[in-house]
Design an enzyme around this catalytic site. Sequence first.
Site, PDB file in Angstrom:
ATOM      1  N   GLY A   1       6.025  -6.709  -6.467  1.00  0.00           N
ATOM      2  CA  GLY A   1       6.713  -6.201  -5.451  1.00  0.00           C
ATOM      3  C   GLY A   1       7.097  -7.016  -4.464  1.00  0.00           C
TER       4      GLY A   1
ATOM      5  N   GLY B   1       7.153  -9.685   2.988  1.00  0.00           N
ATOM      6  CA  GLY B   1       5.910 -10.299   1.928  1.00  0.00           C
ATOM      7  C   GLY B   1       6.223 -10.193   0.625  1.00  0.00           C
TER       8      GLY B   1
ATOM      9  N   ASP C   1       1.294   4.313  10.030  1.00  0.00           N
ATOM     10  CA  ASP C   1       2.369   4.699   9.124  1.00  0.00           C
ATOM     11  C   ASP C   1       1.931   5.473   7.920  1.00  0.00           C
ATOM     12  OD1 ASP C   1       4.926   4.731   7.992  1.00  0.00           O
ATOM     13  OD2 ASP C   1       5.114   2.726   7.564  1.00  0.00           O
TER      14      ASP C   1
END
Length: 1216
Positions: free
Chosen positions: A877, A882, A1042
Amino acid sequence: MRVSLTEFLVLAQVVTTLQPITIKVDFHEVKHHESIGDYVELVEGKNRDISLTCYGQHKNLKIEPPKREEHAGFPEIGIRTSAEWKKNEYWFLLKNVRQCDTGSYYCVSDEFKESMLQNTVHIFVRKLDIFVPLKTIYHEHNGSEIIIPCKTTKFVDTKNVELYVNQVKLNSALQGYDQRYGFKLTKNMYTMKPNSTVFFECKYTNDSNQDLDYYISNSDPDATLIDQYFFYWEKSNDVPYVGNNYSITCHLVYIGSDSLRPLNHQEIVLECPQNQCDGGYNNQSAHEIEKRSSGLRFGDPSSQDIVEKNTMLRYDRLSVYDRKTSRTVNFQNLTSEDSGIYRCTWRNRSKTNIVLDYDLNFNQKGTQIKIIETSKQRLKMRKNESTLLFVKFAVFPINKKNYTAKWSRLYNSTVEGGQQVETIRNGFFRQITTKTSGRNVFLETLNLKSPKIEMSGIYVLSISNMDIVQQVKWIIEVENDEPNAQLTIRDPLTLNISNQLFLPLNTNLSIFCLAVSSSPTDVIFEYRTDENEWFRGFYKNKLRKIDDTFEKGFIYNFVLAKRTDFKCINVKKKKTSTKFITVTSNANKTFHEIEKSVNATKTEPSDIIFEGDNVRLTCVVPYGAVEFDVFWKFENPKMLKYTTFPAMHPVKDRYKRVILNVRNITIDFTGTYYCIVKNKEFEHRFETSISVEKVSPPFLLNNNSRSIISASNGQMFDINCKVNGVPTPDYTWFKDGYPYTKGKVIGNALHVSKAEKRDNGIFWCSATNRAGTTIDYIEVKVAGASSSSFFWLFITFFAFVVVGIVVSLLWKLFGQKDLKPSELSLNNLKRATDEYQKYTVSEKINNLPVEERIDYLTYNEDYEIDLENLEILETLGSGQFGIVKKGYLNMASSKNFGFESRLSVAIKSSTDSSNMELQKMFFEELKLMCAIPKHPNVLSLVGAVTKNMEIGELFIVTELIDGGNLREFLRERRDVFANELVEKGYIFLTNVRENVPKREVEKEQLLIDEFNSLCTSDLLSIGLQIANGMDWLANIPCVHRDLACRNVLISKTKIIRIADFGLAKKHTDKAYYRVRESLDTPLPVRWMPLESITDLTFTQKSDVWSYGICLYEIFTLGGTPYPDCPNFSLVEYIKTGNINKRPSNCHKDVYKIMKMCWQASPDDRPTFAECIKLFKNHIQYFASKLLQQIEKDLECEKNNQQKFHYWVQKPTQLFF
């Protein structure tokens, strides 16, 4: 032996006469049970009529229906009956049966009325109530037995009927229960006390809404008892109002033992107001009376007559066995003219007439409160003898919202300042209950449990219904044979040590000599001013007499001029109570003194106690208390117990000083200290409180020491030292390593009135308090002055500076000649990283959230991996910053040690390896992961590649979680989800005691991959695991910022890992939190509390809010929070207090946890530790084995994580 014809006929007649009487029920099934015999069950409104036929070779056969004088508001049944007598049989018809017709119907003959030859059938008539609605029964208790008439309207199992006495279940009563009559209580089962009213309650266990109340007293307060006769008016439950039908009944009841003509020569007469009753029926038969008065109805079995208004009835025909006669006046369509006094006169030929009046009064407007029954309204009782006050009343119109009832007590107390009104509330000694006894009938009760004399007074129940208020009053006198003298002084500043009062001279005082008694009693008040004198009495004009509700005695007003002894004596029934008190002028006080620590600075505040100080607490007690033990006691709120300290006892002047020294004090000594003055009979406390401030060494406020100040030559400038601590530090300023004396120090600021070129350079302030010293470096640039040296050269030792310069020059000559600008920046990052390793951090910094002290974190080189041991494979992914790739990490050692030689890992790197800011962000993320110890529910760092950072090689290596993110995992399994939630628990609780969850019961039977299945057990496990991981982060501390299911990973064994600790959000602008248009886009705003949305404030409590949203995602199987709210109105939606609705797959207990997390105030939200406890309690209750399995799985994962270092450690580390 030969028998004559005459003898044979006589014998036949005797045999015929002794044949039993039979009773037949037409058209209804007759059942039989050994406990009650024959019975019939009917339903009111369904079965209209029932007919009974009585057969037998006897004279004057008839059927006697049950007596119903105790039925609540129902007349006798004669009006609905028909009867017909034929030879040897009697036919009886009861029309339109009602619930109140329940009872035993006897077939009897006048010849054998008391004989066993009679027959009976019990008829149950059921409507809604299990119990026959009866009026409150008053019973003349004679010490033998009491009948509690809990009669049922249908045949029931008697085990399901319970009796409660004053709200306590009476188990022994069941053996005496007969559903036809009720409970029979013998003297051995329950004994009533004199003057007491006892509350009985019948309950039907199969239906909690079915119960019936009775209040049994020694006598009926509304009845007149004379020579074994009760004479009283029956109060109907109905409320009289204009246009209503109403009735009133006067009763004369014989309760004695004479069974033959008990009412002979007795008659009762009704008289109506305003001469409305037409008289003149003496010596008339009942049949003739019926003829002459159309309003008269008469039923033969009953001895009650019913007359219309405007009728006076004086005499009726009574059988020799009748024990009761009654008169009832029926009102059809009440008018205002019907109000007034109705008189019932009991005429006895041998005695004076007895008269009872009934005041029929009602509100013409319709709003009314009708008192139906009350308990005895004047009571004299002994101390600790419980009693019950109650009122049964009806309201009209029926409107529960407007009906209120309030209990209060009125009493006089001179000590308290005169007449007092006490509002009564529920407590141990007084319990209030409210019950509904009918459609518009209510019952208010006040149970006085173990009353004290001080509870005497006038008790008032105020009932309000719309604009009408009615009061019911009781006069309660609680008495005690024991005398009780009291001496008190009304003065708030008085110090009372046992029988000694200490207060200042010339104090105006009022001293009370009282006896606690509700009845008159003898009180003697005496005094003396010298302990060698005899006590003497006061002149009468010096005393004021007190005769209050429960206080009798005297009051003496005087000014304290010298020591005075007082004596108060109470004499009652040859017993004496005596109290003494001495009033003198000594005083007391407590205080503390502070001795500062030797490490304290001169500027510390002298009145604040800090850790390390010495504290001396002093208690000054009058010397008159010398016979008492005096000592200090400390209440520690943390330990929740008292700690007793030894103390010194120096005596000075006329005072005793009790001193407690606490040296090198800590914050654990914060709290309340008590000086205790005590002997065997008495204890008095004087208290003082101290607060100890925790000490913290100076620390940097902005987490770094790199600020730059610009100044103009010749102009003034200020430098602030951004260091704080507790206590507030002393600040000393330096310039280029030397003390700076030119400026003026104001607090933490240095004020320089005129900048010069020599001020150009590095300043630093040294902030010092008792816990240490911290330096803040500030570079001052004066316009026009030459630039200063590099910042870091001034904060390192001179030798290291020289070495650093040499190394830098050599690197520039030989190592950097071919590097690009980006590579130079990365090289600088590498060097700066090495420099950070040399810093030491204060304890205050370490207490900050880990992401706020990122500059002070270091990279642990034990995590360093050789790039050659890392195999980088396909991309898993990527994001804005990143890329994550799959890979394998080969074990650093050639030895296997029983493990797989290759470890599956996830390898994270930046999207642009030449971008210094991006690389810096990733390196800070690496340092953060190094600072987080391993936990089975937090993504674990395996290692990193940092040796070649200067050429862009920076790789973060973590464990590989093979199940993907939790949000997609849940959404992909919606079609196969097995919902184990049912109305009162979970479906896996077939046997609640075993608590075996579905995932374990079917483990051997599952034919599909466990990872592809999903059930409620999995959701509970996931919710608990996330709380475990977040609690681990909170204790570091680390604020995630988050938390959402998209940032939670799940393994093939359904163990979750919390990932993405939120550093990316810290280093970007506020655009990350802006609302976007697409509802399906995972917006952080939908996971954030209001304080984070509006102020970007992130704390552990904001993470708790997000955890609640995560639970919503989990139990909606990956649903979007606030699904019905568009993004553009989301903020306003949250501001107005809206929260997510309970998911259909979610138990109400789990939803309660969600709502606790969504409290508007952060302080009201639970901690993650509390969330874990709530979740564990829930799972433990419903599925203890599921909880055991979760803990077992997590322990296994923890062991696996601890083995990661084997793939990183070098051979030397492994062997040595």
